[in-house]
Design an enzyme around this catalytic site. Structure first.
Site, PDB file in Angstrom:
ATOM      1  N   LEU A 130     -21.704  -0.481  -2.079  1.00 46.93           N
ATOM      2  CA  LEU A 130     -22.880  -0.954  -1.338  1.00 46.93           C
ATOM      3  C   LEU A 130     -23.485   0.114  -0.424  1.00 46.93           C
ATOM      4  O   LEU A 130     -24.615  -0.007   0.021  1.00 46.93           O
ATOM      5  CB  LEU A 130     -22.505  -2.199  -0.511  1.00 46.93           C
ATOM      6  CG  LEU A 130     -22.042  -3.405  -1.336  1.00 46.93           C
ATOM      7  CD1 LEU A 130     -21.406  -4.460  -0.435  1.00 46.93           C
ATOM      8  CD2 LEU A 130     -23.210  -4.002  -2.117  1.00 46.93           C
ATOM      9  N   TYR A 174       0.854  -1.197   0.000  1.00 46.91           N
ATOM     10  CA  TYR A 174       0.000   0.000   0.000  1.00 46.91           C
ATOM     11  C   TYR A 174       0.889   1.245   0.000  1.00 46.91           C
ATOM     12  O   TYR A 174       1.448   1.647   1.008  1.00 46.91           O
ATOM     13  CB  TYR A 174      -0.952   0.023   1.205  1.00 46.91           C
ATOM     14  CG  TYR A 174      -1.909  -1.154   1.272  1.00 46.91           C
ATOM     15  CD1 TYR A 174      -2.208  -1.906   0.137  1.00 46.91           C
ATOM     16  CD2 TYR A 174      -2.515  -1.528   2.476  1.00 46.91           C
ATOM     17  CE1 TYR A 174      -3.065  -2.999   0.206  1.00 46.91           C
ATOM     18  CE2 TYR A 174      -3.382  -2.610   2.543  1.00 46.91           C
ATOM     19  CZ  TYR A 174      -3.643  -3.340   1.411  1.00 46.91           C
ATOM     20  OH  TYR A 174      -4.491  -4.412   1.478  1.00 46.91           O
ATOM     21  N   SER A 206     -12.763  -5.234   1.788  1.00 40.89           N
ATOM     22  CA  SER A 206     -13.777  -4.558   0.969  1.00 40.89           C
ATOM     23  C   SER A 206     -15.195  -4.968   1.392  1.00 40.89           C
ATOM     24  O   SER A 206     -16.027  -5.332   0.551  1.00 40.89           O
ATOM     25  CB  SER A 206     -13.553  -4.828  -0.518  1.00 40.89           C
ATOM     26  OG  SER A 206     -12.276  -4.377  -0.918  1.00 40.89           O
ATOM     27  N   HIS A 229      -0.026 -12.064   1.086  1.00 42.42           N
ATOM     28  CA  HIS A 229      -1.041 -11.249   0.394  1.00 42.42           C
ATOM     29  C   HIS A 229      -1.741 -12.030  -0.723  1.00 42.42           C
ATOM     30  O   HIS A 229      -2.946 -11.859  -0.951  1.00 42.42           O
ATOM     31  CB  HIS A 229      -0.368  -9.985  -0.162  1.00 42.42           C
ATOM     32  CG  HIS A 229      -1.240  -8.787  -0.191  1.00 42.42           C
ATOM     33  ND1 HIS A 229      -0.774  -7.515  -0.034  1.00 42.42           N
ATOM     34  CD2 HIS A 229      -2.585  -8.654  -0.364  1.00 42.42           C
ATOM     35  CE1 HIS A 229      -1.778  -6.658  -0.107  1.00 42.42           C
ATOM     36  NE2 HIS A 229      -2.887  -7.332  -0.309  1.00 42.42           N
ATOM     37  N   GLY A 231     -18.072  -3.370  -0.399  1.00 43.69           N
ATOM     38  CA  GLY A 231     -18.025  -3.427  -1.871  1.00 43.69           C
ATOM     39  C   GLY A 231     -17.266  -2.236  -2.436  1.00 43.69           C
ATOM     40  O   GLY A 231     -17.662  -1.666  -3.436  1.00 43.69           O
ATOM     41  N   GLY A 245     -17.153   0.593  -1.413  1.00 43.03           N
ATOM     42  CA  GLY A 245     -17.966   1.804  -1.296  1.00 43.03           C
ATOM     43  C   GLY A 245     -19.290   1.713  -2.027  1.00 43.03           C
ATOM     44  O   GLY A 245     -20.258   2.392  -1.684  1.00 43.03           O
TER      45      GLY A 245
HETATM   46  N1  LIG Z   1      -6.041  -8.585   1.135  1.00 43.59           N
HETATM   47  C1  LIG Z   1      -6.335  -7.932   0.044  1.00 43.59           C
HETATM   48  O1  LIG Z   1      -6.042  -8.357  -1.077  1.00 43.59           O
HETATM   49  C2  LIG Z   1      -7.072  -6.625   0.152  1.00 43.59           C
HETATM   50  C3  LIG Z   1      -7.633  -6.047  -0.998  1.00 43.59           C
HETATM   51  C4  LIG Z   1      -8.319  -4.830  -0.844  1.00 43.59           C
HETATM   52  C5  LIG Z   1      -8.428  -4.238   0.406  1.00 43.59           C
HETATM   53  N2  LIG Z   1      -7.844  -4.828   1.484  1.00 43.59           N
HETATM   54  C6  LIG Z   1      -7.941  -4.225   2.834  1.00 43.59           C
HETATM   55  O2  LIG Z   1      -9.313  -4.055   3.146  1.00 43.59           O
HETATM   56  C7  LIG Z   1      -9.572  -2.710   3.530  1.00 43.59           C
HETATM   57  C8  LIG Z   1     -10.958  -2.301   3.135  1.00 43.59           C
HETATM   58  O3  LIG Z   1     -11.131  -2.424   1.730  1.00 43.59           O
HETATM   59  P1  LIG Z   1     -11.822  -1.262   0.901  1.00 43.59           P
HETATM   60  O4  LIG Z   1     -11.253   0.038   1.284  1.00 43.59           O
HETATM   61  O5  LIG Z   1     -11.857  -1.703  -0.513  1.00 43.59           O
HETATM   62  O6  LIG Z   1     -13.238  -1.391   1.582  1.00 43.59           O
HETATM   63  P2  LIG Z   1     -14.698  -0.971   1.678  1.00 43.59           P
HETATM   64  O7  LIG Z   1     -14.860  -0.723   3.115  1.00 43.59           O
HETATM   65  O8  LIG Z   1     -15.532  -2.006   1.012  1.00 43.59           O
HETATM   66  O9  LIG Z   1     -14.860   0.381   0.842  1.00 43.59           O
HETATM   67  C9  LIG Z   1     -14.228   1.572   1.162  1.00 43.59           C
HETATM   68  C10 LIG Z   1     -15.033   2.669   0.508  1.00 43.59           C
HETATM   69  O10 LIG Z   1     -16.272   2.812   1.215  1.00 43.59           O
HETATM   70  C11 LIG Z   1     -16.407   4.147   1.691  1.00 43.59           C
HETATM   71  N3  LIG Z   1     -17.046   4.105   3.014  1.00 43.59           N
HETATM   72  C12 LIG Z   1     -16.567   3.557   4.158  1.00 43.59           C
HETATM   73  N4  LIG Z   1     -17.469   3.656   5.148  1.00 43.59           N
HETATM   74  C13 LIG Z   1     -18.535   4.291   4.640  1.00 43.59           C
HETATM   75  C14 LIG Z   1     -19.785   4.684   5.181  1.00 43.59           C
HETATM   76  N5  LIG Z   1     -20.121   4.421   6.442  1.00 43.59           N
HETATM   77  N6  LIG Z   1     -20.656   5.326   4.365  1.00 43.59           N
HETATM   78  C15 LIG Z   1     -20.344   5.610   3.084  1.00 43.59           C
HETATM   79  N7  LIG Z   1     -19.167   5.241   2.506  1.00 43.59           N
HETATM   80  C16 LIG Z   1     -18.271   4.592   3.280  1.00 43.59           C
HETATM   81  C17 LIG Z   1     -15.004   4.691   1.764  1.00 43.59           C
HETATM   82  O11 LIG Z   1     -15.054   6.090   1.632  1.00 43.59           O
HETATM   83  P3  LIG Z   1     -13.915   7.026   2.259  1.00 43.59           P
HETATM   84  O12 LIG Z   1     -12.615   6.450   1.810  1.00 43.59           O
HETATM   85  O13 LIG Z   1     -14.223   8.342   1.660  1.00 43.59           O
HETATM   86  O14 LIG Z   1     -14.088   7.018   3.760  1.00 43.59           O
HETATM   87  C18 LIG Z   1     -14.354   4.021   0.535  1.00 43.59           C
HETATM   88  O15 LIG Z   1     -14.693   4.684  -0.652  1.00 43.59           O
HETATM   89  C19 LIG Z   1      -8.462  -1.908   2.828  1.00 43.59           C
HETATM   90  O16 LIG Z   1      -8.245  -0.665   3.447  1.00 43.59           O
HETATM   91  C20 LIG Z   1      -7.285  -2.855   2.958  1.00 43.59           C
HETATM   92  O17 LIG Z   1      -6.707  -2.703   4.243  1.00 43.59           O
HETATM   93  C21 LIG Z   1      -7.196  -6.014   1.373  1.00 43.59           C
END
Ligand SMILES: NC(=O)c1ccc[n+]([C@@H]2O[C@H](COP(=O)([O-])OP(=O)(O)OC[C@H]3O[C@@H](n4cnc5c(N)ncnc54)[C@H](OP(=O)(O)O)[C@@H]3O)[C@@H](O)[C@H]2O)c1
Length: 328
Positions: free
Chosen positions: A211, A54, A204, A125, A207, A209
Site C-alpha cells: 500500500l 518469528y 500488516s 497466534h 498491506g 508494504g
Molecule cells: N498475528 C499474525 O498472524 C501476524 C501476521 C503478520 C504480521 N504480524 C505482525 O505485524 C507486524 C507488521 O506486519 P507486516 O510487517 O506484514 O506489516 P506492514 O507494516 O503492512 O508491511 C511492512 C512492509 O512495509 C514497509 N514499510 C513500512 N513502513 C513504510 C513506509 N513508511 N514507507 C514505505 N514502506 C514501508 C516495510 O519495509 P521495511 O521492512 O524495509 O522497513 C515492509 O516491507 C509484523 O512485524 C508482526 O509483528 C502478525
C-alpha cells in the site's frame, strides 16, 4: 507520541511490528535492528510485537538484546504453532498447538528469551480448533494469576470465539490483519471489540508494504514470505496498482506518504486501535510515527473507503492453507 488504550493497556498510538527483522521479509543485521529499535523508543514508540515463531525464537532474542535495560516498554508475544526442531527456519511450523501444556511451555521459554519477568501481552497466534477456547483462556488466566503474563490477546479470532473467550477472562486485544485492502474485520470483529471494550491491533497495516506504493515486487528476496501470497502475484499486483494511484492523489492533497495516509485512515476510524507497522528502515520509522499527527477530513475517509471496497481488490490475502487457519 499520543497514547491509546487497548483494553486496560495504554500504549503509544502506533506500535512496531518486529517480525521482518528476523524472518518473513529477509531479516536485518543485528546491530542495525537494535539501532532501529532504540530509535523507535527515542521517538515515542513503546509497544513492540513479536512471536515465538518469528525466526523461530530469533526475534524474541533480538528484543532481549535491544531492551534488556529498558523498563517502560510493552512487549507482546505469541504462542500457538507446533514446531518441528529437525527443520530449518519457518519450515519448522508443522501445525497448531494450543494445548495448555504447550501454552505454559512457550510462556516459560518466551520469558527466558525476552529476559523479562513478565510478558505484557500474550496472544494465541491462531485459534486451535482441537482445544476449546475456554481451556486456552483459562490457562492464560492462570498465567496472569502466577504473574507470568499481564494481558491476554487472541489473533485472527472470530466474533463468536471472542465472546466465549471474553466470558472466561477479559481479553485485552485482538490482533488480526487489517488495512485498506484487508477489511474483513470491519464486518464483525471490530464492532465486537468496540462493544466489549477490547483493543484491536491491526497487523500488516501497510498491506505488507504494497500500500505504500514503494515496494518493488520484482526485488523481493528468494525466501520472502510475500512471494507465496496470491496478492503478490504479477496479475494481482498489476490490477491493484490502480488503487495505489488513486490513494496517491489523496496523499498529495495532505502532503503525506501513502503509508502515513493508510495508518491515519485506520487511526481515524477506531479509537481503540493501535497499528503495528513492520519496520526495518529508519526513514520508514520516522514516516510512520508522523502518521499519528495527521488529521483526515471525513470526506476523504469515505473516498478512501470507496476506492478500497473489498470487491475492488484482486487476489486473496493468504493462500488456501493459511486461510484454513483463520477462525471464521
Ligand atoms: N498475528 C499474525 O498472524 C501476524 C501476521 C503478520 C504480521 N504480524 C505482525 O505485524 C507486524 C507488521 O506486519 P507486516 O510487517 O506484514 O506489516 P506492514 O507494516 O503492512 O508491511 C511492512 C512492509 O512495509 C514497509 N514499510 C513500512 N513502513 C513504510 C513506509 N513508511 N514507507 C514505505 N514502506 C514501508 C516495510 O519495509 P521495511 O521492512 O524495509 O522497513 C515492509 O516491507 C509484523 O512485524 C508482526 O509483528 C502478525
Amino acid at each position: 507520541m499520543k497514547q491509546r488504550k487497548i483494553g486496560e493497556l495504554e500504549v503509544s498510538s502506533i506500535g512496531m511490528g518486529c517480525m521482518g527483522m528476523s524472518s518473513a521479509y529477509g531479516g536485518l543485521e543485528e546491530k542495525e535492528a537494535i539501532y532501529i529499535l532504540h530509535q523507535a523508543v527515542e521517538l515515542g514508540i513503546n509497544f513492540f510485537d513479536t512471536a515465538e515463531v518469528y525466526g523461530p525464537f530469533a526475534n524474541e532474542q533480538l528484543l532481549q538484546k535491544a531492551f534488556k535495560d529498558y523498563k517502560d516498554i510493552f512487549i507482546a508475544t505469541k504462542f500457538g504453532f507446533q514446531l518441528d526442531p529437525s527443520k530449518e527456519g519457518i519450515k519448522q511450523v508443522c501445525g497448531l498447538d494450543s494445548h495448555p501444556k504447550n501454552i505454559r511451555k512457550v510462556a516459560e521459554e518466551s520469558l527466558k528469551r525476552l529476559g523479562r519477568e513478565t510478558i505484557d501481552l500474550f496472544y494465541q497466534h491462531r485459534v486451535d480448533p482441537t482445544i476449546p477456547i475456554e481451556d486456552v483462556v483459562g490457562t492464560m488466566a492462570d498465567l496472569i494469576y502466577e504473574g507470568k503474563i499481564q494481558h491476554i490477546g487472541l489473533c485472527e479470532v472470530s466474533a463468536n470465539t471472542l465472546r466465549k473467550a471474553h466470558a472466561v477472562h477479559p481479553i485485552t486485544a485482538v490482533q488480526s490483519e487489517y488495512s485498506l485492502w484487508s477489511r474483513e474485520a470491519e464486518q464483525k470483529i471490530l464492532p465486537t471489540c468496540t462493544a466489549l471494550n477490547i483493543g484491536f491491533v491491526p497487523y500488516s497495516p501497510l498491506g505488507r508494504g504494497f500500500l505504500t506504493g514503494q515496494l518493488q515486487i520484482e526485488n523481493l528476496g528468494e525466501n520472502d514470505f510475500r512471494k507465496n501470497l496470491p496478492r503478490f502475484q504479477k496479475t494481482a499486483v498489476e490490477q491493484n496498482h490502480y488503487l495505489i494511484q488513486q490513494l496517491e492523489q489523496i496523499s498529495q492533497f495532505y502532503h503525506c506518504s501513502n503509508a502515513q495516509l493508510a495508518l491515519a485512515w485506520m487511526l481515524h476510524k477506531y479509537a481503540h486501535l493501535v497499528p503495528i507497522p513492520g519496520i526495518r528502515r529508519i526513514n520508514h520509522l520516522q514516516d510512520n510515527i508522523a502518521a499519528s499527527d495527521i488529521t483526515i477530513e471525513q470526506e476523504h475517509i469515505l473516498k478512501i473507503d470507496e476506492i478500497f471496497l473489498p470487491e475492488h481488490i484482486a487476489g486473496e490475502r493468504y493462500n488456501e492453507q493459511e486461510l484454513q487457519m483463520i477462525d471464521i
